[in-house]
Design a protein around this motif. Structure first.
Motif, PDB file in Angstrom:
ATOM      1  N   LEU A 153       0.851  -1.191   0.000  1.00  0.00           N
ATOM      2  CA  LEU A 153       0.000   0.000   0.000  1.00  0.00           C
ATOM      3  C   LEU A 153       0.883   1.235   0.000  1.00  0.00           C
ATOM      4  O   LEU A 153       1.590   1.501   0.980  1.00  0.00           O
ATOM      5  N   VAL A 154       0.859   1.957  -1.099  1.00  0.00           N
ATOM      6  CA  VAL A 154       1.701   3.146  -1.248  1.00  0.00           C
ATOM      7  C   VAL A 154       0.822   4.390  -1.130  1.00  0.00           C
ATOM      8  O   VAL A 154      -0.133   4.555  -1.882  1.00  0.00           O
ATOM      9  N   GLN A 155       1.145   5.227  -0.171  1.00  0.00           N
ATOM     10  CA  GLN A 155       0.371   6.442   0.052  1.00  0.00           C
ATOM     11  C   GLN A 155       0.641   7.459  -1.046  1.00  0.00           C
ATOM     12  O   GLN A 155       1.791   7.733  -1.389  1.00  0.00           O
ATOM     13  N   LYS A 164      -5.365  24.292  -7.982  1.00  0.00           N
ATOM     14  CA  LYS A 164      -6.207  23.101  -7.833  1.00  0.00           C
ATOM     15  C   LYS A 164      -5.378  21.981  -7.196  1.00  0.00           C
ATOM     16  O   LYS A 164      -4.193  21.824  -7.503  1.00  0.00           O
ATOM     17  N   ILE A 165      -6.011  21.232  -6.316  1.00  0.00           N
ATOM     18  CA  ILE A 165      -5.347  20.114  -5.656  1.00  0.00           C
ATOM     19  C   ILE A 165      -5.427  18.880  -6.543  1.00  0.00           C
ATOM     20  O   ILE A 165      -6.514  18.487  -6.991  1.00  0.00           O
ATOM     21  N   GLU A 166      -4.285  18.291  -6.813  1.00  0.00           N
ATOM     22  CA  GLU A 166      -4.245  17.067  -7.617  1.00  0.00           C
ATOM     23  C   GLU A 166      -3.645  15.928  -6.795  1.00  0.00           C
ATOM     24  O   GLU A 166      -2.707  16.125  -6.026  1.00  0.00           O
ATOM     25  N   LEU A 167      -4.204  14.744  -6.971  1.00  0.00           N
ATOM     26  CA  LEU A 167      -3.725  13.556  -6.277  1.00  0.00           C
ATOM     27  C   LEU A 167      -2.753  12.795  -7.169  1.00  0.00           C
ATOM     28  O   LEU A 167      -3.063  12.474  -8.315  1.00  0.00           O
ATOM     29  N   VAL A 168      -1.575  12.526  -6.647  1.00  0.00           N
ATOM     30  CA  VAL A 168      -0.556  11.795  -7.395  1.00  0.00           C
ATOM     31  C   VAL A 168      -0.471  10.381  -6.832  1.00  0.00           C
ATOM     32  O   VAL A 168      -0.172  10.184  -5.649  1.00  0.00           O
ATOM     33  N   GLN A 169      -0.748   9.400  -7.671  1.00  0.00           N
ATOM     34  CA  GLN A 169      -0.686   8.001  -7.261  1.00  0.00           C
ATOM     35  C   GLN A 169       0.600   7.370  -7.766  1.00  0.00           C
ATOM     36  O   GLN A 169       1.183   7.809  -8.759  1.00  0.00           O
ATOM     37  N   TYR A 170       1.021   6.286  -7.077  1.00  0.00           N
ATOM     38  CA  TYR A 170       2.280   5.637  -7.431  1.00  0.00           C
ATOM     39  C   TYR A 170       2.070   4.130  -7.613  1.00  0.00           C
ATOM     40  O   TYR A 170       1.102   3.557  -7.103  1.00  0.00           O
ATOM     41  N   GLU A 171       2.996   3.530  -8.318  1.00  0.00           N
ATOM     42  CA  GLU A 171       2.941   2.087  -8.551  1.00  0.00           C
ATOM     43  C   GLU A 171       3.073   1.343  -7.222  1.00  0.00           C
ATOM     44  O   GLU A 171       3.935   1.670  -6.404  1.00  0.00           O
ATOM     45  N   PRO A 172       2.208   0.338  -6.981  1.00  0.00           N
ATOM     46  CA  PRO A 172       2.281  -0.433  -5.721  1.00  0.00           C
ATOM     47  C   PRO A 172       3.462  -1.393  -5.710  1.00  0.00           C
ATOM     48  O   PRO A 172       3.315  -2.605  -5.866  1.00  0.00           O
ATOM     49  N   SER A 173       4.649  -0.830  -5.574  1.00  0.00           N
ATOM     50  CA  SER A 173       5.877  -1.618  -5.595  1.00  0.00           C
ATOM     51  C   SER A 173       6.895  -0.936  -4.693  1.00  0.00           C
ATOM     52  O   SER A 173       6.704   0.219  -4.277  1.00  0.00           O
ATOM     53  N   PRO A 174       8.002  -1.624  -4.354  1.00  0.00           N
ATOM     54  CA  PRO A 174       9.040  -0.966  -3.549  1.00  0.00           C
ATOM     55  C   PRO A 174       9.545   0.318  -4.201  1.00  0.00           C
ATOM     56  O   PRO A 174       9.800   1.311  -3.515  1.00  0.00           O
ATOM     57  N   GLU A 175       9.672   0.291  -5.525  1.00  0.00           N
ATOM     58  CA  GLU A 175      10.142   1.481  -6.243  1.00  0.00           C
ATOM     59  C   GLU A 175       9.123   2.629  -6.092  1.00  0.00           C
ATOM     60  O   GLU A 175       9.513   3.790  -5.908  1.00  0.00           O
ATOM     61  N   MET A 177       7.018   3.059  -3.645  1.00  0.00           N
ATOM     62  CA  MET A 177       7.040   3.558  -2.270  1.00  0.00           C
ATOM     63  C   MET A 177       8.191   4.533  -2.060  1.00  0.00           C
ATOM     64  O   MET A 177       8.029   5.593  -1.438  1.00  0.00           O
ATOM     65  N   VAL A 178       9.376   4.195  -2.595  1.00  0.00           N
ATOM     66  CA  VAL A 178      10.533   5.082  -2.468  1.00  0.00           C
ATOM     67  C   VAL A 178      10.270   6.406  -3.174  1.00  0.00           C
ATOM     68  O   VAL A 178      10.568   7.491  -2.648  1.00  0.00           O
ATOM     69  N   GLN A 179       9.693   6.328  -4.369  1.00  0.00           N
ATOM     70  CA  GLN A 179       9.401   7.541  -5.127  1.00  0.00           C
ATOM     71  C   GLN A 179       8.420   8.433  -4.382  1.00  0.00           C
ATOM     72  O   GLN A 179       8.574   9.658  -4.341  1.00  0.00           O
ATOM     73  N   ALA A 180       7.394   7.820  -3.771  1.00  0.00           N
ATOM     74  CA  ALA A 180       6.399   8.588  -3.030  1.00  0.00           C
ATOM     75  C   ALA A 180       7.028   9.327  -1.856  1.00  0.00           C
ATOM     76  O   ALA A 180       6.728  10.502  -1.612  1.00  0.00           O
ATOM     77  N   TRP A 181       7.919   8.653  -1.136  1.00  0.00           N
ATOM     78  CA  TRP A 181       8.572   9.297  -0.004  1.00  0.00           C
ATOM     79  C   TRP A 181       9.524  10.407  -0.460  1.00  0.00           C
ATOM     80  O   TRP A 181       9.621  11.456   0.177  1.00  0.00           O
TER      81      TRP A 181
END
Length: 208
Positions: A153-155, A164-175, A177-181
């Motif tokens: 689960l990647v936040q 405008k507020i936009e939501l950025v989603q990430y691939e559910p993978s270790p990569e 998760m690192v990118q999101a952080w």
């Protein structure tokens, strides 16, 4: 099954019935998946919660009256699989009374300190064998074979673009998760400053 609970969260009518059915079905599925935590080598459960879910599964199966059925089948890809069939029309008439009776017995044993009777009942429902209508010891191989990777689960992050507020989603993978952080905290020095401030303000509560 308590009337009025789902309405608190904005659900009513047929939606409530679907929620109840899915919750019961999910518990059965969890009980079957719990076999992953049973060791055939030592014939012991290695995880208490998985054992408990398997016990609840056993209680439902013992209720009978066509409420719940689990059978070995062949999956679409030609490999062995397990099929769970639950009669949702018998949730209140068969399923709920069976669970209620089990919990009542468990509570009586607990209140009277009858650990022997409690252990006997619990062990009977959590027993894993290779015989009978449900040869769980043999079916465990099917469960393990069909085990899926643990979901990641990647936040997501929010960004401000053109006011405008936009939501950025990430691939559910270790990569992912690192990118999101990395994108959530682009300036690590700023993070360090914030942590120092928190430590300074909260440190007094942790003095020895």
């Amino acid at each position: 099954l308590v009337p009025g609970v789902c309405e608190i969260f904005g659900f009513s009518g047929e939606d409530v019935q679907n929620i109840q059915y899915v919750n019961w079905l999910t518990m059965v599925h969890s009980g079957v998946k719990g076999l992953e935590m049973f060791s055939p080598a030592s014939m012991e459960w290695k995880q208490a919660h998985s054992q408990a879910r398997f016990v609840i599964l056993g209680v439902m199966l013992e209720a009978g009256e066509g409420f719940l059925k689990i059978e070995k089948v062949t999956g679409d890809e030609g490999k062995p699989d397990l099929l769970i069939t639950m009669d949702r029309s018998k949730l209140e008439s068969v399923g709920a009374p069976a669970i209620a009776n089990f919990l009542k017995k468990l509570q009586v044993y607990k209140s009277t300190g009858d650990s022997t009777a409690a252990r006997e009942m619990y062990d009977r429902f959590s027993k894993v064998t290779d015989t009978g209508d449900h040869p769980w010891l043999l079916w465990r191989d099917i469960v393990v074979e069909r085990k899926q990777p643990r979901p990641i689960l990647v936040q997501g992050n929010t960004t401000l673009k053109d006011e405008k507020i936009e939501l950025v989603q990430y691939e559910p993978s270790p990569e992912g998760m690192v990118q999101a952080w990395r994108e959530r905290f682009p300036d690590m020095k700023e993070v360090g400053v914030l942590l120092d401030k928190v430590t300074e303000s909260e440190g007094k509560h942790w003095e020895c």
